[in-house]
Scaffold this active site. Sequence first.
Site, PDB file in Angstrom:
ATOM      1  N   ASP A 127       0.810  -1.223   0.000  1.00 40.45           N
ATOM      2  CA  ASP A 127       0.000   0.000   0.000  1.00 40.45           C
ATOM      3  C   ASP A 127       0.845   1.275   0.000  1.00 40.45           C
ATOM      4  OD1 ASP A 127      -2.185  -1.750   0.182  1.00 40.45           O
ATOM      5  OD2 ASP A 127      -2.053  -1.761   2.365  1.00 40.45           O
ATOM      6  N   GLU A 128       1.977   1.230  -0.680  1.00 40.26           N
ATOM      7  CA  GLU A 128       2.875   2.381  -0.703  1.00 40.26           C
ATOM      8  C   GLU A 128       2.406   3.459  -1.680  1.00 40.26           C
ATOM      9  OE1 GLU A 128       3.818  -0.760  -1.219  1.00 40.26           O
ATOM     10  OE2 GLU A 128       5.336  -1.307   0.265  1.00 40.26           O
ATOM     11  N   HIS A 188      -4.740  -1.763  -5.687  1.00 40.15           N
ATOM     12  CA  HIS A 188      -3.973  -0.607  -6.175  1.00 40.15           C
ATOM     13  C   HIS A 188      -4.943   0.505  -6.559  1.00 40.15           C
ATOM     14  CE1 HIS A 188      -0.370  -3.402  -7.309  1.00 40.15           C
ATOM     15  NE2 HIS A 188      -0.676  -3.435  -6.040  1.00 40.15           N
TER      16      HIS A 188
HETATM   17  P1  GDP Z   1      -0.873   0.365  -3.486  1.00 39.89           P
HETATM   18  O1  GDP Z   1      -1.446  -0.934  -3.048  1.00 39.89           O
HETATM   19  O2  GDP Z   1       0.596   0.451  -3.266  1.00 39.89           O
HETATM   20  O3  GDP Z   1      -1.255   0.728  -4.897  1.00 39.89           O
HETATM   21  O4  GDP Z   1      -1.516   1.482  -2.542  1.00 39.89           O
HETATM   22  P2  GDP Z   1      -3.053   1.597  -2.115  1.00 39.89           P
HETATM   23  O5  GDP Z   1      -3.829   2.068  -3.280  1.00 39.89           O
HETATM   24  O6  GDP Z   1      -3.520   0.371  -1.432  1.00 39.89           O
HETATM   25  O7  GDP Z   1      -2.970   2.693  -0.976  1.00 39.89           O
HETATM   26  C1  GDP Z   1      -2.401   3.949  -1.208  1.00 39.89           C
HETATM   27  C2  GDP Z   1      -3.460   5.030  -0.895  1.00 39.89           C
HETATM   28  O8  GDP Z   1      -2.848   6.290  -0.843  1.00 39.89           O
HETATM   29  C3  GDP Z   1      -4.523   5.148  -1.988  1.00 39.89           C
HETATM   30  O9  GDP Z   1      -5.736   5.503  -1.386  1.00 39.89           O
HETATM   31  C4  GDP Z   1      -3.998   6.289  -2.869  1.00 39.89           C
HETATM   32  O10 GDP Z   1      -5.041   6.959  -3.561  1.00 39.89           O
HETATM   33  C5  GDP Z   1      -3.397   7.190  -1.810  1.00 39.89           C
HETATM   34  N1  GDP Z   1      -2.252   7.999  -2.238  1.00 39.89           N
HETATM   35  C6  GDP Z   1      -1.284   7.724  -3.146  1.00 39.89           C
HETATM   36  N2  GDP Z   1      -0.353   8.695  -3.138  1.00 39.89           N
HETATM   37  C7  GDP Z   1      -0.749   9.596  -2.197  1.00 39.89           C
HETATM   38  C8  GDP Z   1      -0.180  10.794  -1.679  1.00 39.89           C
HETATM   39  O11 GDP Z   1       0.889  11.246  -2.074  1.00 39.89           O
HETATM   40  N3  GDP Z   1      -0.872  11.435  -0.687  1.00 39.89           N
HETATM   41  C9  GDP Z   1      -2.056  10.975  -0.199  1.00 39.89           C
HETATM   42  N4  GDP Z   1      -2.645  11.678   0.767  1.00 39.89           N
HETATM   43  N5  GDP Z   1      -2.614   9.832  -0.642  1.00 39.89           N
HETATM   44  C10 GDP Z   1      -1.950   9.157  -1.619  1.00 39.89           C
HETATM   45  P1  IMO Z   2      -0.860  -4.211  -2.290  1.00 37.01           P
HETATM   46  O1  IMO Z   2      -0.457  -4.694  -3.647  1.00 37.01           O
HETATM   47  C1  IMO Z   2      -0.968  -4.771   2.066  1.00 37.01           C
HETATM   48  C2  IMO Z   2      -0.729  -8.892   3.522  1.00 37.01           C
HETATM   49  C3  IMO Z   2      -2.005  -9.297   4.246  1.00 37.01           C
HETATM   50  C4  IMO Z   2      -1.473 -10.309   5.224  1.00 37.01           C
HETATM   51  C5  IMO Z   2      -0.374 -11.003   4.426  1.00 37.01           C
HETATM   52  C6  IMO Z   2      -0.792 -12.318   3.791  1.00 37.01           C
HETATM   53  O2  IMO Z   2      -2.170  -3.521  -2.251  1.00 37.01           O
HETATM   54  O3  IMO Z   2       0.238  -3.432  -1.647  1.00 37.01           O
HETATM   55  P2  IMO Z   2      -2.434 -12.949   1.787  1.00 37.01           P
HETATM   56  O4  IMO Z   2      -3.889 -12.655   1.584  1.00 37.01           O
HETATM   57  O5  IMO Z   2      -1.555 -12.437   0.703  1.00 37.01           O
HETATM   58  O6  IMO Z   2      -2.177 -14.383   2.114  1.00 37.01           O
HETATM   59  O7  IMO Z   2      -2.055 -12.155   3.143  1.00 37.01           O
HETATM   60  O8  IMO Z   2       0.011 -10.090   3.402  1.00 37.01           O
HETATM   61  N1  IMO Z   2      -0.931  -8.346   2.162  1.00 37.01           N
HETATM   62  C7  IMO Z   2      -0.959  -7.049   1.879  1.00 37.01           C
HETATM   63  N2  IMO Z   2      -0.900  -5.967   2.681  1.00 37.01           N
HETATM   64  N3  IMO Z   2      -1.061  -4.599   0.722  1.00 37.01           N
HETATM   65  C8  IMO Z   2      -1.082  -5.680  -0.095  1.00 37.01           C
HETATM   66  O9  IMO Z   2      -1.078  -5.569  -1.444  1.00 37.01           O
HETATM   67  C9  IMO Z   2      -1.071  -6.969   0.472  1.00 37.01           C
HETATM   68  N4  IMO Z   2      -1.105  -8.215  -0.039  1.00 37.01           N
HETATM   69  C10 IMO Z   2      -1.003  -9.052   1.008  1.00 37.01           C
HETATM   70  O10 IMO Z   2      -2.618  -8.201   4.889  1.00 37.01           O
HETATM   71  O11 IMO Z   2      -0.863  -9.657   6.308  1.00 37.01           O
HETATM   72 MG    MG Z   3      -2.893  -1.660  -1.743  1.00 40.20          MG
END
Ligand code: GDP
Ligand code: IMO
Ligand code: MG
Length: 435
Positions: free
Chosen positions: A8-9, A36
């Site tokens: 979730d970066e 994502h």
């Molecule tokens: P991913 O799994 O790495 O693609 O990340 P996620 O989508 O799960 O979580 C990242 C969250 O941060 C999402 O809700 C994005 O819309 C949000 N996001 C991304 N970049 C930024 C940023 O620079 N600032 C803020 N406030 N939110 C961001």
């Molecule tokens: P994105 O691509 C955050 C974590 C789960 C759990 C562990 C194992 O959005 O960054 P799984 O269902 O894969 O067997 O769960 O890994 N996990 C993630 N946490 N973002 C993800 O993906 C994740 N994919 C798996 O929360 O701790």
């Molecule tokens: Mg994510």
Amino acid sequence: MVGLQWGDEGKGKVVDLLTADHDVIVRYNGGANAGHTVVIGEEKYALHLLPSGILSGGKICVIGNGVVVDPEMLLSEIEGIRSRGIEINAGNLLISDRAHVVMPYHKEHDAALERVLSSAIDDSGPGLSIGTTKRGIGPAYADKVHRSLAIRMGELADADHLRSRLEVICAIRTRELDALGVEAPPLDPHELAERYSEYGRLLENHITDTVYALHDFRNNGRSILFEGANACLLDIDHGTFPYVTSSNCSTLGIPAGTGLPAPCADEVVGIMKAYTTRVGAGPFPTEDTGPIGERIRERGNEYGTTTGRPRRCGWLDLVAVRYSAMICGATSIACMLLDVLSGFDELKICSSYRLPDGTVTDRFIPDARRLLNAEPIWETVPGWAEEIDTSQNRSDLPPEALAYLDRIQEILGLPIHLVSVGPERTQTLAGSPCG
Ligand code: GDP
Ligand code: IMO
Ligand code: MG
């Protein structure tokens, strides 16, 4: 591009930005456990199995052989994206015939095992569940490694073949689910074969030998972007085992998950948040369970894209990021969600740990049991009061924010090529932070 923390970066946003400069976008690992997020103007998309590049027209998206595909979820995701006016056809979405299928019994097994483990006790204490996304990821990859009971995308559309395989598989799986305490009627191979072969037929035009396709793209000079899912600290071999996912989500998964030999990437963009989060169980040395973590969670809207779970939050752990950057061969950094840190008087950075015997180390410990005992050694730096989400250039940032970025670059020994100050495409500051 690859996540350098526990997921979730902000990978979705970065893929969306980088897609403009690439022809082909490839997922090489994971499954629908990924979530994502891409924000384009007023529209917000959450992608799980489809590469995020699907949102930009004219790109070819590939789901590689290293991915585990839940066809039901994929079809519903395709439908959802199409209903928002985005074209998905046999030409712009290729799915590997060797990708493994996530079946309903994988999801049931995942949930049942988590349930049993949550009340189990061993010498590390009570509650041994991993906190998975319950998307069936572990059991599907386990079947791949175990081989005899696995089903691949290439065999899905053949109903007779599928039925004969499922007759054996369902008999065994029913007994296993029963042993895990699942109270349900026995799995029905006929019903499953009918439903899943129909999914196979609906996806048939997309299913192909993506290994040859990717080699052809490369030989024809097409540029390829690999979209890492999950993140390096969740890598099955190099993450905080056993609190990891079941694939090689570091860049080391690219060759195996695509069929392109190493080294296939010229540039590796390591994505990190300006702080740290984690969803699910497992050690997290810089976690803050008090008001600071709470404030980060609320400002950063840190709730899971896939499961909606509140994410655990804390200060930036650069021991962890430096390790991930090493494993992934990162050549630059994208620092995301910097805007979330506005309003703190001071910020903390961890660049080494103190171990129980008093020694200090700047090396990460990719083993959950030992990492639990690592205590962060903090470096405190000044924060900034101003909101920065409307900044256009790095020169608009307060000096304390620039100093924070500079310190990250210094500790990582890598340049930050992208700074993000909000979820939208426009909230992105490119260029070198401090000249
Ligand atoms: P991913 O799994 O790495 O693609 O990340 P996620 O989508 O799960 O979580 C990242 C969250 O941060 C999402 O809700 C994005 O819309 C949000 N996001 C991304 N970049 C930024 C940023 O620079 N600032 C803020 N406030 N939110 C961001
Ligand atoms: P994105 O691509 C955050 C974590 C789960 C759990 C562990 C194992 O959005 O960054 P799984 O269902 O894969 O067997 O769960 O890994 N996990 C993630 N946490 N973002 C993800 O993906 C994740 N994919 C798996 O929360 O701790
Ligand atoms: Mg994510």
